[in-house]
Structure formats: structure tokens, C-alpha cells
Design an enzyme around this catalytic site. Structure first.
Site, PDB file in Angstrom:
ATOM      1  N   ARG A 145      -8.754   2.870  25.171  1.00  0.00           N
ATOM      2  CA  ARG A 145      -9.633   1.644  25.359  1.00  0.00           C
ATOM      3  C   ARG A 145      -9.217   1.169  26.668  1.00  0.00           C
ATOM      4  NH1 ARG A 145      -9.272  -3.837  22.143  1.00  0.00           N
ATOM      5  NH2 ARG A 145     -11.628  -4.449  22.250  1.00  0.00           N
TER       6      ARG A 145
ATOM      7  N   HIS B 242     -11.815  -0.365  29.436  1.00  0.00           N
ATOM      8  CA  HIS B 242     -11.846  -1.925  30.025  1.00  0.00           C
ATOM      9  C   HIS B 242     -11.569  -1.929  31.098  1.00  0.00           C
ATOM     10  CE1 HIS B 242     -12.313  -4.298  25.844  1.00  0.00           C
ATOM     11  NE2 HIS B 242     -12.709  -3.062  25.616  1.00  0.00           N
TER      12      HIS B 242
ATOM     13  N   ASN C 127     -10.481  -8.974  25.532  1.00  0.00           N
ATOM     14  CA  ASN C 127      -9.261  -8.192  25.726  1.00  0.00           C
ATOM     15  C   ASN C 127      -8.158  -8.603  25.088  1.00  0.00           C
ATOM     16  OD1 ASN C 127     -10.312  -6.325  27.503  1.00  0.00           O
ATOM     17  ND2 ASN C 127     -10.171  -7.645  29.460  1.00  0.00           N
TER      18      ASN C 127
ATOM     19  N   HIS D 201     -14.558   5.803  19.131  1.00  0.00           N
ATOM     20  CA  HIS D 201     -14.278   5.085  17.881  1.00  0.00           C
ATOM     21  C   HIS D 201     -13.722   6.197  16.748  1.00  0.00           C
ATOM     22  CE1 HIS D 201     -16.353   1.219  19.591  1.00  0.00           C
ATOM     23  NE2 HIS D 201     -15.406   1.536  20.178  1.00  0.00           N
TER      24      HIS D 201
HETATM   25  C1  HEM Z   1     -20.179   0.874  23.555  1.00  0.00           C
HETATM   26  C2  HEM Z   1     -19.705   0.046  23.692  1.00  0.00           C
HETATM   27  C3  HEM Z   1     -18.326  -0.441  22.859  1.00  0.00           C
HETATM   28  C4  HEM Z   1     -18.106  -1.453  22.117  1.00  0.00           C
HETATM   29  C5  HEM Z   1     -19.121  -2.729  21.815  1.00  0.00           C
HETATM   30  C6  HEM Z   1     -16.909  -1.384  21.768  1.00  0.00           C
HETATM   31  C7  HEM Z   1     -16.311  -2.421  21.060  1.00  0.00           C
HETATM   32  C8  HEM Z   1     -14.740  -2.322  20.412  1.00  0.00           C
HETATM   33  C9  HEM Z   1     -13.948  -3.245  19.705  1.00  0.00           C
HETATM   34  C10 HEM Z   1     -14.814  -4.587  19.244  1.00  0.00           C
HETATM   35  C11 HEM Z   1     -13.208  -2.642  19.226  1.00  0.00           C
HETATM   36  C12 HEM Z   1     -12.025  -3.383  18.448  1.00  0.00           C
HETATM   37  C13 HEM Z   1     -11.331  -4.555  18.857  1.00  0.00           C
HETATM   38  C14 HEM Z   1     -10.263  -5.212  17.911  1.00  0.00           C
HETATM   39  O1  HEM Z   1     -11.058  -6.128  17.225  1.00  0.00           O
HETATM   40  O2  HEM Z   1      -9.235  -4.992  17.675  1.00  0.00           O
HETATM   41  C15 HEM Z   1     -12.950  -1.234  19.811  1.00  0.00           C
HETATM   42  C16 HEM Z   1     -11.983  -0.704  19.541  1.00  0.00           C
HETATM   43  C17 HEM Z   1     -11.741   0.614  20.436  1.00  0.00           C
HETATM   44  N1  HEM Z   1     -12.615   1.180  21.336  1.00  0.00           N
HETATM   45 FE1  HEM Z   1     -14.340   0.349  21.899  1.00  0.00          FE
HETATM   46  N2  HEM Z   1     -16.217  -0.362  22.231  1.00  0.00           N
HETATM   47  C18 HEM Z   1     -17.243   0.514  22.932  1.00  0.00           C
HETATM   48  C19 HEM Z   1     -17.038   1.290  23.675  1.00  0.00           C
HETATM   49  C20 HEM Z   1     -15.937   2.299  23.648  1.00  0.00           C
HETATM   50  C21 HEM Z   1     -15.549   3.101  24.826  1.00  0.00           C
HETATM   51  C22 HEM Z   1     -16.549   3.620  25.630  1.00  0.00           C
HETATM   52  C23 HEM Z   1     -14.317   3.571  24.554  1.00  0.00           C
HETATM   53  C24 HEM Z   1     -13.488   4.648  25.261  1.00  0.00           C
HETATM   54  C25 HEM Z   1     -13.916   5.679  25.944  1.00  0.00           C
HETATM   55  C26 HEM Z   1     -13.885   2.895  23.495  1.00  0.00           C
HETATM   56  C27 HEM Z   1     -12.519   2.659  22.746  1.00  0.00           C
HETATM   57  C28 HEM Z   1     -12.174   2.288  21.655  1.00  0.00           C
HETATM   58  C29 HEM Z   1     -10.817   2.484  21.011  1.00  0.00           C
HETATM   59  C30 HEM Z   1     -10.134   3.746  21.245  1.00  0.00           C
HETATM   60  C31 HEM Z   1     -10.689   1.486  20.166  1.00  0.00           C
HETATM   61  C32 HEM Z   1      -9.470   1.118  19.347  1.00  0.00           C
HETATM   62  C33 HEM Z   1      -8.209   0.491  19.924  1.00  0.00           C
HETATM   63  C34 HEM Z   1      -7.112   0.138  19.028  1.00  0.00           C
HETATM   64  O3  HEM Z   1      -6.949   0.876  17.858  1.00  0.00           O
HETATM   65  O4  HEM Z   1      -6.380  -0.522  19.339  1.00  0.00           O
HETATM   66  N3  HEM Z   1     -14.857   1.931  23.142  1.00  0.00           N
HETATM   67  N4  HEM Z   1     -14.098  -1.330  20.736  1.00  0.00           N
END
Ligand code: HEM
Length: 326
Positions: A65, A69, A97, A195
Site C-alpha cells: 500500500r 500511496h 495516510n 486488497h
Molecule cells: C482503487 C482505489 C483504492 C481505494 C479506494 C483503496 C482504499 C483502501 C482503504 C480504505 C484501505 C484500508 C485502510 C484502513 O482503514 O486501514 C486499503 C487498504 C489496502 N490497500 Fe487499498 N485502495 C485502493 C487501491 C489500492 C491499490 C492500487 C493498492 C496496491 C497496488 C492497494 C493496496 C492496499 C493494501 C495492501 C491494503 C491493506 C493495508 C494494510 O493491511 O495495512 N489499494 N485500501
């Protein structure tokens, strides 16, 4: 007249050169950029990530992530790693973030790299390499990371808010935000598959469970069967509890994400929204269980994302400490 003609030719050359130069930034990246200057660079990053992963496999998701970002705000220039200062609120401290993690892994890799080859390997490249290693350690695909990124000197919380997609976003907004970074609708469908690993805080989706449009209703795109279980995990207003985004296999990089989304179980509105566009919908349905093709696509889209707005050549700097400009 001849002089005027020469002048026009000269200006045309200059214009052409500047086009080559602009697009040349991403072209300035190459696989094995540190082969001569720091031959162990990639293995040092891998060993560092591997060491932390062995102790706690949940470290992978935050590292993946972090790269996303970083790239979506000012390009992949390590700006997400910079600390706020007395007169500047940095990306790190922007609302979207606050749930980022994994900085300690980047710092540990940087410390090891500064020992091996001081002042050579950028923080932006460490983030890109760590994301790749995190995915492959989680049984996902691997890909060749083009390196040669340099670190930016600017980091702004306001830019993070403006550029990072929201989990409440509709498909048209998501497509536009990806297009703004040179990423296609297919890249959106592919990269959302990230995800399949990781956790989310309840407040990133709990409006879908309790108060979707302000009338005490639920998000119609969420499978009603999933609601009782999610409500049990996330009480209204809970901003601290985390839930697995792909329950039961949140540390394994697989195609379960597409299975979840196809069944209406995608955690975020932005996940469910993939079913609201013909192309992304098709991608989701086609990739339930299609591991080989998803893995291939994911590597391609990650390489593409990793070239977003990079600084190369003499632009930016190689930070000594990833949290501070030199
Ligand atoms: C398409 C639009 C996207 C949105 C709206 C989005 C939104 C989010 C949100 C809200 C979270 C959870 C944050 C939290 O509350 O702790 C999350 C987690 C995550 N996102 Fe996305 N995301 C998007 C695309 C991506 C992309 C493109 C990647 C990587 C290539 C990614 C990788 C991740 C990963 C791996 C997590 C888990 C992080 C953790 O376990 O700490 N996301 N994302």
C-alpha cells in the site's frame, strides 16, 4: 530568410528534445540500475523484508500500500516517507495516510543500504522493491522492478487528500483518478486485486453497514448476508478495530478478492463499484480463480504504476534518511 529557417529548425529541435526529456524520466528507469554502484541493493531489500515477514507476515500488505500511496501523490518519489516539519504538514499526516504502516521496514532497509553503499540507493526505489518482495513473499507473483528513481523534496498533506482515491468513491471517479496517473481501467481492476491481502479499519466502510445515505440504511451494493458478521466486528463509530479484507487468507496473495467482489462481499464501496463498469466487471468475473492471468497482469500494472511521475537523472536527491530531506 535562411537565418529564420535555421532558427525554426533549432526551435523545433529544442521542442522535440524537451518532449524526449519529459517522457525520458520514466525511460530513465531500468532493471538493474544499481548493478555497478550497489550490486547487493536488491538482495539487501529482500533480506530486510524477508526478515520482518518471517516474524509477521502481515507486514506485506502495508508495504504494498505504501508504494501505491507514494506513486499517486507527486509520483513515486518517496514523498510519502517524509516527516512533517514546523511549517509543513506532510503526506504522512494526511487523513487517508493515518493507517499507513511499514515505514520501519523501509528505514531498516535504508540503514543497511547506507552501510553497504552510502548515498546511492533512493528511498523511492526501496519502496518499489519492498512492495514487489512483499507480494512475492505472500505467495503472489514477482516482477522485475525498474530502478533509478530519485527522492523528492516536497510532501504535502493537501496533495495526498486530493490525489488518493476514497473507499467511498464511485467507479467513474476511480477511473478518472487512475486515468489521471496514466493508468487504464484495466489497471484499476488489476491493482484493486491488491486488497486480497491486508486489513482495514472499520471506519473505512462502516457507513455501508449503518448509515449509507444518512437515513440509517445500508449500501445496496453490499451482500445482505455479509452485514450481520461485519456489524458484529464493527460497532457504529468504531475507528480502531481492524478486519481482514479477504477473511481467512489476508496474508496470502491470491484471487479471492475477485471471488469476494463477485459475491457482493467486497469490503469497500470502491471494491463493489468494480461491478458498475462493463470492463472492470468482466475482469472481476474472469479472474475468480484465474491465478496465472491475474499474477501476470498484476506484475505489468505494478511496473506501470511504479513509473508514475518519477524523478530521474539530476532531479531530486538520494536521501540519507528516508524521513528527512538532505
Ligand atoms: C482503487 C482505489 C483504492 C481505494 C479506494 C483503496 C482504499 C483502501 C482503504 C480504505 C484501505 C484500508 C485502510 C484502513 O482503514 O486501514 C486499503 C487498504 C489496502 N490497500 Fe487499498 N485502495 C485502493 C487501491 C489500492 C491499490 C492500487 C493498492 C496496491 C497496488 C492497494 C493496496 C492496499 C493494501 C495492501 C491494503 C491493506 C493495508 C494494510 O493491511 O495495512 N489499494 N485500501
Amino acid at each position: 530568410m535562411a537565418l529564420k529557417h535555421q532558427m525554426v529548425v533549432f526551435l523545433l529541435h529544442m521542442a522535440l528534445l524537451s518532449v524526449v526529456f519529459e517522457t525520458g524520466n520514466a525511460a530513465g528507469l531500468k532493471v538493474g540500475f544499481y548493478q555497478k554502484t550497489c550490486p547487493k541493493a536488491e538482495s539487501i531489500v529482500r533480506q530486510t523484508v524477508g526478515g520482518y515477514f518471517a516474524k509477521d507476515p502481515t507486514v506485506s500488505a502495508p508495504l504494498l500500500r505504501l508504494h501505491f500511496h507514494d506513486c499517486f501523490v507527486r509520483g513515486c518519489d518517496g514523498s510519502v516517507l517524509l516527516n512533517s516539519t514546523a511549517d509543513n504538514v506532510a503526506e504522512k499526516d494526511a487523513a487517508p495516510n493515518m493507517s499507513l504502516d511499514g515505514f520501519f521496514v523501509i528505514d531498516a532497509a535504508k540503514a543497511a543500504l547506507e552501510q553497504a553503499c552510502p548515498g546511492v540507493v533512493s528511498c523511492a526505489d526501496i519502496v518499489a522493491l519492498a512492495a514487489r518482495d512483499a507480494v512475492s513473499l505472500s505467495q503472489g507473483p514477482s516482477w522485475q522492478v525498474k530502478t533509478g528513481r530519485r527522492d523528492g523534496r516536497v510532501s504535502s498533506a493537501a496533495e495526498a487528500v486530493a490525489n488518493l482515491p476514497s473507499s467511498f468513491a464511485e467507479i467513474s471517479t476511480l477511473k478518472a483518478q487512475f486515468a489521471g496517473k496514466g493508468l487504464s481501467t484495466k489497471d484499476l481492476a488489476v491493482l484493486s486485486g491488491a486488497h486480497t491481502i491486508g486489513n482495514s479499519h472499520c471506519n473505512s466502510f462502516s457507513n455501508r453497514l449503518y448509515n449509507y445515505t444518512g437515513k440509517g440504511d445500508v449500501d445496496p451494493l453490499l451482500n445482505p448476508k455479509r452485514i450481520p458478521e461485519l456489524r458484529a466486528q464493527c460497532k457504529p463509530g468504531d475507528a480502531t478495530t481492524v478486519v481482514e479484507m479477504d477473511p481467512g487468507s489476508a496474508t496470502t496473495f491470491d484471487t479471492h478478492y475477485y471471488q469476494q467482489v463477485a459475491a457482493g462481499n467486497g469490503l469497500f464501496h470502491s471494491d463493489a463499484a468494480l461491478l458498475r463498469d462493463p470492463l472492470t466487471k468482466k475482469y472481476v468475473y474472469q479472474h475468480v480463480g484465474a491465478t496465472a492471468s491475474f499474477f501476470r497482469d498484476f506484475g505489468v500494472s505494478m511496473v506501470k504504476m511504479g513509473m508514475t511521475g518519477v524523478l530521474t537523472g539530476t532531479h531530486g536527491e538520494i536521501r540519507k534518511n528516508c524521513a528527512l530531506v538532505n
